[in-house]
Design an enzyme around this catalytic site. Structure first.
Site, mmCIF file in Angstrom:
data_model
loop_
_atom_site.group_PDB
_atom_site.id
_atom_site.type_symbol
_atom_site.label_atom_id
_atom_site.label_comp_id
_atom_site.label_asym_id
_atom_site.label_seq_id
_atom_site.Cartn_x
_atom_site.Cartn_y
_atom_site.Cartn_z
ATOM 1 N N LYS A 1 35.866 41.404 51.536
ATOM 2 C CA LYS A 1 36.381 41.731 50.195
ATOM 3 C C LYS A 1 35.435 41.214 49.114
ATOM 4 O O LYS A 1 35.080 41.937 48.183
ATOM 5 C CB LYS A 1 37.772 41.076 50.024
ATOM 6 N N LYS B 1 32.174 33.261 40.744
ATOM 7 C CA LYS B 1 32.617 33.141 42.151
ATOM 8 C C LYS B 1 32.023 34.255 43.022
ATOM 9 O O LYS B 1 31.593 34.028 44.154
ATOM 10 C CB LYS B 1 34.144 33.189 42.173
HETATM 11 P P1 NAD Z 1 45.825 33.684 52.542
HETATM 12 O O1 NAD Z 1 45.982 35.095 52.948
HETATM 13 O O2 NAD Z 1 45.858 32.611 53.566
HETATM 14 O O3 NAD Z 1 46.921 33.314 51.405
HETATM 15 C C1 NAD Z 1 47.380 34.212 50.448
HETATM 16 C C2 NAD Z 1 48.892 34.110 50.435
HETATM 17 O O4 NAD Z 1 49.409 34.941 49.395
HETATM 18 C C3 NAD Z 1 49.520 34.590 51.761
HETATM 19 O O5 NAD Z 1 50.270 33.539 52.332
HETATM 20 C C4 NAD Z 1 50.392 35.770 51.329
HETATM 21 O O6 NAD Z 1 51.597 35.873 52.083
HETATM 22 C C5 NAD Z 1 50.652 35.432 49.859
HETATM 23 N N1 NAD Z 1 51.064 36.580 49.064
HETATM 24 C C6 NAD Z 1 50.530 37.822 49.019
HETATM 25 N N2 NAD Z 1 51.198 38.597 48.144
HETATM 26 C C7 NAD Z 1 52.170 37.818 47.621
HETATM 27 C C8 NAD Z 1 53.208 38.040 46.675
HETATM 28 N N3 NAD Z 1 53.373 39.223 46.089
HETATM 29 N N4 NAD Z 1 54.046 37.026 46.372
HETATM 30 C C9 NAD Z 1 53.897 35.820 46.968
HETATM 31 N N5 NAD Z 1 52.950 35.544 47.886
HETATM 32 C C10 NAD Z 1 52.094 36.535 48.207
HETATM 33 O O7 NAD Z 1 44.475 33.607 51.717
HETATM 34 P P2 NAD Z 1 43.624 32.312 51.345
HETATM 35 O O8 NAD Z 1 42.590 32.098 52.377
HETATM 36 O O9 NAD Z 1 44.551 31.207 50.952
HETATM 37 O O10 NAD Z 1 42.850 32.870 50.054
HETATM 38 C C11 NAD Z 1 43.520 33.062 48.812
HETATM 39 C C12 NAD Z 1 42.474 33.420 47.777
HETATM 40 O O11 NAD Z 1 41.521 32.361 47.678
HETATM 41 C C13 NAD Z 1 41.677 34.682 48.114
HETATM 42 O O12 NAD Z 1 41.447 35.415 46.950
HETATM 43 C C14 NAD Z 1 40.399 34.138 48.716
HETATM 44 O O13 NAD Z 1 39.315 35.034 48.559
HETATM 45 C C15 NAD Z 1 40.218 32.858 47.934
HETATM 46 N N6 NAD Z 1 39.473 31.797 48.614
HETATM 47 C C16 NAD Z 1 39.721 31.488 49.911
HETATM 48 C C17 NAD Z 1 38.988 30.480 50.506
HETATM 49 C C18 NAD Z 1 39.216 30.095 51.966
HETATM 50 O O14 NAD Z 1 38.392 29.347 52.504
HETATM 51 N N7 NAD Z 1 40.290 30.554 52.601
HETATM 52 C C19 NAD Z 1 38.020 29.767 49.786
HETATM 53 C C20 NAD Z 1 37.832 30.076 48.453
HETATM 54 C C21 NAD Z 1 38.560 31.094 47.871
#
Ligand code: NAD
Length: 304
Positions: free
Chosen positions: A248, A173
């Protein structure tokens, strides 16, 4: 399907992924520390609980996490109140977060010590891919864990790859997203150059889509509005995938490149560009908003 899937972290990605599992008939309960995200999850018909203790019961057979960074995954799995000490032995742990390889390995080792199956399974394809269940999912873990996870992953994604042992999913990734960061900047440079040359951007976009300058940012996720419906650039750069997340991932790429003496000059340059953009207060905008930096005084699109 009588057992329960516990899903932790229902943000931009987790919410649609959990919703697809729910729609496919899985019994699923979710938890997010953000009240706003808990409300959004309920709106999608998901059952929310108030804390991890309420979520992790002996009926849970799979835990899926979709958290921002390694420190969050570490806290949830291995922290003082970590779920590694709460789940039953036959529970499968799936961490879909994009995190550093070392943290994945540390969680994997702790799970292995307890004879619990664990995989890192980061995803690619963005929020649209999560909604349409067309994600590419890159798995690190044993063959046994991969095979056990496959039916559930197949509900959330289209292409499910076994990359190698625990940590390899995130390794794959990180390589992917280093290219994504670089090509988003490249797409921005080309389209903004076309604008300065007074050539219709729509035409240049169409040409590039079919010519050798094509890339995922050009074809699926262009950094300028008016080219493809439903993209963050058409929605005032609301993420999507935030610039902070891209920053990140580029940091992860640069850090792990150093550990193996890989030569990644464009990866380093992309990190510098995104770091500065985030320091200037743009970390919550979509990562395609980097076109603003590239465009300079020729960039005149809506952004808050
Ligand atoms: P986001 O910030 O929208 O979602 C993450 C969620 O985790 C948040 O709602 C936050 O409140 C929650 N969270 C944090 N700590 C927590 C805890 N201790 N207990 C419960 N909930 C908790 O992020 P995202 O865009 O959904 O991305 C999530 C992951 O996926 C990241 O690692 C990102 O790099 C990866 N990712 C994102 C995308 C994208 O397009 N957004 C694509 C591929 C991969």
């Amino acid at each position: 399907m009588s057992d329960i899937i516990a899903f932790i972290g229902v943000g931009n990605m987790g919410n649609p992924m959990a919703t697809n599992l729910h729609k496919a008939g899985y019994k699923i309960k979710v938890f997010d520390i953000s009240t706003e995200m808990q409300i959004k999850a309920k709106e999608n018909g998901l059952e929310t609980v108030n804390n991890i203790n309420e979520l992790i019961t002996e009926k849970v057979s799979i835990v899926i996490t979709m958290l921002p960074e390694g420190k969050h995954s570490k806290e949830i799995y291995l922290g003082e109140d970590g779920i590694i000490n709460k789940v039953s032995k036959n529970c499968l742990l799936i961490d879909c977060s994009t995190i550093d390889i070392d943290t994945s390995k540390e969680i994997g080792k702790a799970a292995e010590d307890k004879k619990i199956l664990m995989i890192d399974a980061p995803v690619s394809g963005g929020v649209m891919g999560a909604q349409k269940a067309t994600l590419n999912i890159m798995v690190g873990g044993s063959v046994k864990a991969f095979e056990k996870a496959h039916p559930v992953l197949k509900i959330m994604g289209k292409n499910i790859y076994h990359a190698g042992k625990v940590g390899s999913g995130n390794g794959a990734k990180i390589c992917n997203n280093m290219s994504l960061g670089i090509t988003m900047i490249a797409a921005s440079e080309s389209l903004m150059l076309a604008k300065r040359l007074n050539i219709d951007i729509k035409k240049v976009h169409e040409i590039m889509k079919n010519a050798s300058g094509n890339s995922w940012p050009i074809e699926v996720y262009p950094p300028l509005p008016g080219l493809i419906e439903g993209t963050p650039s058409n929605n005032k750069y609301k993420p999507g995938f935030s610039a902070g997340m891209m920053n990140k991932d580029l940091k992860l790429a640069n850090e792990c490149a150093k550990t193996v003496n890989a030569i990644t000059p464009l990866g380093k340059m992309a990190l510098d560009i995104y770091s500065k953009f985030c320091e200037e207060g743009n970390d919550t905008k979509d990562f395609s908003a980097i076109s603003k930096v590239i465009g300079g005084d020729a960039w005149d699109y809506p952004i808050k």
